[in-house]
Design a protein around this motif. Structure first.
Motif, mmCIF file in Angstrom:
data_model
loop_
_atom_site.group_PDB
_atom_site.id
_atom_site.type_symbol
_atom_site.label_atom_id
_atom_site.label_comp_id
_atom_site.label_asym_id
_atom_site.label_seq_id
_atom_site.Cartn_x
_atom_site.Cartn_y
_atom_site.Cartn_z
ATOM 1 N N GLU A 172 106.883 71.874 57.893
ATOM 2 C CA GLU A 172 108.246 72.126 57.410
ATOM 3 C C GLU A 172 108.793 73.471 57.918
ATOM 4 O O GLU A 172 109.875 73.528 58.482
ATOM 5 C CB GLU A 172 108.236 72.096 55.882
ATOM 6 N N ASP A 173 108.011 74.548 57.693
ATOM 7 C CA ASP A 173 108.465 75.873 58.095
ATOM 8 C C ASP A 173 108.407 75.997 59.619
ATOM 9 O O ASP A 173 107.331 75.960 60.215
ATOM 10 C CB ASP A 173 107.554 76.920 57.422
ATOM 11 N N LYS A 174 109.572 76.128 60.249
ATOM 12 C CA LYS A 174 109.632 76.036 61.705
ATOM 13 C C LYS A 174 108.941 77.187 62.449
ATOM 14 O O LYS A 174 108.455 77.016 63.553
ATOM 15 C CB LYS A 174 111.100 75.898 62.180
#
Lengths: 146, 252, 55
Positions: free
Chosen positions: B154-156
């Motif tokens: 999720e966290d790019k």
């Protein structure tokens, strides 16, 4: 470069080097299996597996092609310019198959030393030229097939 | 000198500057691509003579070889961006890294499919498990792995770091692909153009090949700019410069 | 001309390779461009909302 960045760079280099060395060792261990085919001299030296299918690669000896009149069976000799083995095959040959060209056949070794092939593939070389140029070249013997 | 270089480096890495320069470069790149593609295709399909052994089927070389070269080149670009992203934490390098993957996967896919279409009539088989073909297939899986891993996290920024490591580890596959035809007996033939003595391809066949390789390389730059630009907008959406851009577009 | 399309009997393989290549290359342009349009629209909507908040 700041010390933190230098540390990261070294870590990355170590990681890639580590994986590279590990993989090199694995490839070394599997070296035999990575070989797609055996040369006739390796077969004559008894290196080819006796109990299962293997592949033989080399050049088709000029003038060795014999077609059976009743069936699709063909017989031809394959050479690596040191040793020669005979291959028999029933079926349709690829477009590039011709005498003097490299081929790879898969099959098993019969007791009489003939390889009964279930598949024949043509190996083309890395040379590309128009037909006029090819026919004007002096007839040099092809380099030793690996 | 070093300070000029670092300043330039950081300026290149500035999102706004990159977005603007990409927009300015694209029309020129398109023109260059069209020119190389048209001359390369004309040379390869019309003026180049048929091969002495393979006849007209050798013309597949004009898409197969450039795609295969690019599949490795793109990987190198991707891995270098990954290293830059990991060491300097430059966001733009992360974006280049993830933008490379789908393009590289496309080139690898093209190389594999055109190779099969060449192999069937010439070798007599669509596919064989020799070292060259297998290592190129692994390359495709590496690209797909990068795409999959990036989308899974999720966290790019975290995702970028993870795929950078994957890309760097996978780089060991590149020399394996290149030297596979020398290290092992393969059905695939040896190198033609990139070997050290003179290339064993007739000059009339070589020139279109180099033009096509140029076209593919320019295509890669175009596609990379397009994808990186999107990635940039996506990540910097709330920023002031994006707002300005939107307003400019509205006024047009 | 027919000879050109015939490709010495390898028409299917040669044109198949070229066709497939250009479809894949085209996708690599069309997809990023449509994505670009989407993200610009998204940005416009976002900043419009932001603008309202400020008033």
């Amino acid at each position: 470069m700041t010390p933190v960045r230098k540390k990261r760079l070294l870590l990355i280099l170590a990681l890639v080097a580590g994986v590279g060395i590990a993989l090199a060792l694995v490839l070394q261990a599997f070296n035999q299996n990575m070989m797609f085919y055996y040369a006739p001299k390796e077969i004559k030296a008894g290196k080819a597996p006796a109990n299962h299918d293997f592949r033989v690669g080399g050049l088709v000896v000029k003038g060795s092609m014999q077609r059976d009149k009743q069936s699709l069976e063909v017989r031809f000799d394959v050479t690596d310019l040191t040793e020669t083995v005979t291959v028999s095959y029933t079926g349709i040959l690829p477009d590039l198959f011709r005498e003097g060209q490299g081929i790879i056949a898969r099959g098993k070794l019969l007791p009489d030393g003939v390889i009964e092939a279930s598949e024949v593939l043509a190996k083309h070389d890395e040379n590309y030229m128009p037909p006029e140029v090819a026919s004007s070249l002096p007839q040099t013997p092809p380099k030793e097939a690996k | 000198m070093i300070s000029i270089l670092t300043r330039w480096f950081h300026r290149l890495a500035s999102p706004v500057w990159f977005y603007r320069i990409a927009g300015k470069l694209l029309p020129w790149l398109w023109a260059l691509f069209a020119l190389l593609l048209v001359t390369g295709l004309y040379g390869g399909l019309v003026t180049a003579p048929a091969d002495y052994q393979q006849g007209d089927s050798f013309r597949i070389i004009y898409v197969h070889v450039p795609a295969a070269w690019l599949s490795m080149f793109v990987y190198m670009v991707m891995a270098v961006s990954g290293a830059i992203a990991l060491i300097w934490r430059i966001k733009l390098a992360e974006m280049v890294l993830v933008s490379c993957a789908p393009i590289g996967a496309s080139f690898t896919f093209i190389a594999l499919v055109t190779g099969a279409l060449w192999g069937k009539p010439m070798w007599g088989a669509w596919w064989v498990w020799d070292a060259r073909l297998t290592s190129e297939l692994i390359l495709l899986f590496l690209y797909l792995g990068v795409i999959g891993l990036y989308n899974a996290i999720e966290d790019k920024r975290m995702a970028s770091r993870a795929v950078a490591i994957l890309a760097l580890v996978g780089i060991v596959n590149i020399p394996i692909i290149h030297y596979s035809v020398e290290w092992w007996n393969t059905l695939h033939q040896g190198a033609t153009v990139t070997k050290f003595d003179k290339p064993s391809i007739h000059i009339d066949m070589l020139i279109p090949l180099l033009l096509m390789a140029g076209a593919f390389k320019v295509f890669f730059v175009i596609s990379l700019l397009l994808r990186t630009r999107n990635e940039l907008l996506e990540r910097e959406l709330p920023r002031q410069w994006v707002k300005q851009l939107v307003e400019e577009n509205a006024n047009d | 001309m027919t000879e050109f399309f015939h490709m010495g009997g390898y028409a299917l393989y040669v044109w198949g390779s070229l066709g497939m290549t250009f479809i894949v290359l085209l996708l690599n342009i069309v997809l990023p461009l449509s994505q670009h349009r989407d993200v610009l629209r998204k940005a416009a909507e976002f900043h419009e909302w932001e603008g309202r908040d400020e008033k």
